[in-house]
Design an enzyme around this catalytic site. Structure first.
Site, PDB file in Angstrom:
ATOM      1  N   GLU A 111      24.650  28.324  19.480  1.00 28.17           N
ATOM      2  CA  GLU A 111      23.880  27.148  19.086  1.00 28.17           C
ATOM      3  C   GLU A 111      23.661  26.269  20.302  1.00 28.17           C
ATOM      4  O   GLU A 111      24.309  26.452  21.351  1.00 28.17           O
ATOM      5  CB  GLU A 111      24.581  26.364  17.969  1.00 28.17           C
ATOM      6  CG  GLU A 111      24.577  27.090  16.631  1.00 28.17           C
ATOM      7  CD  GLU A 111      25.132  26.270  15.487  1.00 28.17           C
ATOM      8  OE1 GLU A 111      25.038  26.740  14.341  1.00 28.17           O
ATOM      9  OE2 GLU A 111      25.642  25.163  15.729  1.00 28.17           O
ATOM     10  N   HIS A 231      18.782  15.249  13.446  1.00 29.00           N
ATOM     11  CA  HIS A 231      18.639  16.689  13.655  1.00 29.00           C
ATOM     12  C   HIS A 231      17.183  16.971  14.009  1.00 29.00           C
ATOM     13  O   HIS A 231      16.271  16.497  13.328  1.00 29.00           O
ATOM     14  CB  HIS A 231      19.038  17.469  12.402  1.00 29.00           C
ATOM     15  CG  HIS A 231      19.343  18.913  12.692  1.00 29.00           C
ATOM     16  ND1 HIS A 231      18.356  19.822  12.988  1.00 29.00           N
ATOM     17  CD2 HIS A 231      20.515  19.588  12.752  1.00 29.00           C
ATOM     18  CE1 HIS A 231      18.913  21.009  13.214  1.00 29.00           C
ATOM     19  NE2 HIS A 231      20.215  20.888  13.085  1.00 29.00           N
ATOM     20  N   ARG A 290      21.195  18.258  20.841  1.00 30.55           N
ATOM     21  CA  ARG A 290      20.367  17.654  19.796  1.00 30.55           C
ATOM     22  C   ARG A 290      19.716  16.340  20.210  1.00 30.55           C
ATOM     23  O   ARG A 290      18.592  16.046  19.811  1.00 30.55           O
ATOM     24  CB  ARG A 290      21.208  17.435  18.532  1.00 30.55           C
ATOM     25  CG  ARG A 290      21.569  18.732  17.846  1.00 30.55           C
ATOM     26  CD  ARG A 290      22.413  18.479  16.625  1.00 30.55           C
ATOM     27  NE  ARG A 290      22.762  19.741  15.973  1.00 30.55           N
ATOM     28  CZ  ARG A 290      23.557  19.826  14.909  1.00 30.55           C
ATOM     29  NH1 ARG A 290      24.080  18.733  14.388  1.00 30.55           N
ATOM     30  NH2 ARG A 290      23.826  21.006  14.380  1.00 30.55           N
TER      31      ARG A 290
END
Length: 529
Positions: A111, A231, A290
């Site tokens: 990720e 997000h 992010r």
């Protein structure tokens, strides 16, 4: 009045894990949750849980966490959490959680912000799998009472006028609209975040900042509330609630593009990642952290006037994607979209509150003394998203939230068992004992809630300016006066309790954003560029 040893407020991974451990140690424990047990952010978590399962990955996970946090993470807390991660994963497995495996063991995925594959998962519904196992364990536990559809109203103090405050219990709103007193020797807040102070959020409806508001009203210290994580890839369809598209999809090869990028790639072909607007912002492209990805997407949308950017997966194997991400595909199917085929419209949405109730390495809350020094808050704990542990710094690394929750839940349970406040027999005050009969039903509050969400989204959102922050502060001060007036004269309902809490937390977030004079991590003020 109910009498117990421990009250846990919230039923996500943090709340259920700590509750079952306290009960297992012989403590009478009550879980209070305002909807059903499964109505938590944990249940909605798709991507997974980060853990250094091999010793050689420990330092890299520590470094990745500190880098993502822009140097504001507490190094001792980061090292503690990472080093305890493997053991807590095995605890979850012992509780019945089933993580995906392959021929080499766990099926670890990548990720954004991670330098290696270390994300354990259960397809793309990891949170739901963890929640399933912990709910089953909780229902089978002795010494554990589960109060669903009970909403925490406020904490009860032994002496609310004392300089050094101590917890005595909690007031809760029952399904029949009555306020009930629970005497407890310890209260553990695990209520999650506050995504619904914004118009667009990936959070479940229960995420209204209740725990932070209750604790702060009772004198607990809060910190780092200016760091709100948006997000970057929530499904953006007109008239639909934002639906999280997990970071693991980008880890699997999905690429972010704007309309121009997509048109060029469709015309010329080649490696899609080379066309992504993200390369203007970070060399890691779509796998940047992010904070960087969300601001980049927001900037591109403002530059082009589009209401979304695109997550491209058509260069990947469609069958493999649908097997790995069945939850996402099920949602996409409702709108005629398929992984591996059409580009997905995505936009940033409020997702995670990095700041919260300030706690130590065991989840024990802190409070101000009259001389502004901070001391421990006996009997009051906070774990999970509601807490600020120092792990995340200015920006949370993907999939570290579930890890933080389980590590601190375990430490919290051990500390509660070893340091439980002594029993006391003094009378506790009834909730609003004076004037209770004069309360009336309040009018609809939907317009007030919309006004709050609009103010926070427009003025205290992903990117800020000083003038807009000050305008938000004025509007929130006015809204607080209005809501307080309703609160003092109305019968309690979930609607008015939530709005009261949302206003309280919004004012704290705004004040923290005004106080932060340097751009770092999730906090970005254009006046400081």
């Amino acid at each position: 009045m109910l009498v117990t040893d421990v009250v846990v407020v919230g039923s996500g991974i943090a709340g259920l894990f700590v509750a079952t451990r306290c009960a297992r140690a012989g403590l009478n424990t009550i879980v209070v949750t305002k909807k059903k047990l499964a109505d938590s952010s944990t249940n909605w978590a798709q991507g997974g849980i980060a853990a250094a399962m091999e010793r050689q990955d420990l330092q890299a996970h520590i470094d990745d966490t500190i880098d993502a946090g822009c140097g504001l993470s507490d190094p001792e807390i980061v090292e503690m959490v990472v080093r305890e991660s493997a053991e807590r994963i095995h605890d979850l497995i012992s509780s019945g959680v089933e993580f995906d495996t392959d021929n080499d063991g766990f099926d670890l995925v990548m990720e954004g912000g991670h330098s290696s594959r270390r994300i354990l998962h259960s397809k793309d519904a990891t949170g739901a799998e963890i929640e399933r196992a912990l709910i089953e364990e909780a229902r089978q536990s002795t010494n554990l009472e589960l109060l669903e559809a009970h909403m925490a109203v406020d904490l009860i103090l032994k002496d609310k006028t004392a300089d050094n405050k101590e917890i005595a219990g909690i007031w809760v709103l029952t399904p029949k609209g009555k306020v009930r007193t629970i005497r407890a020797r310890a209260v553990i807040i695990a209520t999650g975040g506050a995504g619904h102070i914004y118009r667009q959020t990936t959070n479940p409806s229960v995420a209204t900042g209740d725990g932070i508001a209750m604790a702060h009203r009772a004198g607990a210290l809060v910190r780092d509330l200016e760091f709100v994580q948006f997000h970057p890839t929530a499904l953006a369809l007109m008239g639909e609630r934002p639906f999280l598209i997990t970071e693991a999809l980008r880890g699997h090869g999905a690429v972010l593009m704007n309309n121009e990028n997509l048109k060029d790639w469709n015309s010329n072909g080649g490696n899609p990642s080379e066309y992504s607007f993200m390369l203007k912002y970070d060399s890691r492209g779509s796998l940047a952290t992010r904070d960087i990805v969300a601001r980049a997407a927001d900037q591109e949308m403002k530059r082009t006037g589009d209401n979304c950017v695109w997550l491209v997966t058509s260069h990947l194997d469609s069958r493999d994607l649908k097997e790995r991400f069945p939850t996402i595909q099920a949602r996409l199917s409702k709108h005629g979209l398929e992984l591996g085929e059409q580009a997905l419209p995505v936009a940033p949405a409020a997702h995670y509150l990095v700041g919260g109730i300030s706690v130590d390495k065991n989840g024990l809350a802190q409070q101000y003394q009259s001389d502004s020094n901070t001391i421990q808050y006996p009997g009051l704990y906070a774990i999970g998203e509601v807490a600020c542990t120092g792990l995340h710094g200015a920006n949370r690394l993907a999939s570290n939230s579930l890890l933080e929750a389980v590590v601190f839940s375990n430490r919290c349970a051990e500390h509660v068992v070893a340091n439980l406040n002594p029993k006391f027999d003094s009378e506790l005050p009834e909730w609003r004992a004076d004037g209770l009969l004069d309360l009336v039903e309040h009018s609809p509050l939907r317009s007030d809630r919309i006004a709050l969400q609009s103010t926070m989204t427009d003025d205290v959102g992903l990117v800020k300016r000083n003038a807009r922050l000050l305008r938000a502060q004025r509007r929130l001060d006015f809204l607080r006066e209005e809501v307080d007036r309703i609160w003092r004269g109305s019968l309690p309902t979930r609607e008015v309790i939530e709005l009261r809490n949302m206003v309280h937390v919004s004012r704290l977030v705004t004040a923290a954003a005004i106080a932060r004079k340097v751009n770092v991590g999730l906090h970005h003020n254009l006046d400081f560029d």
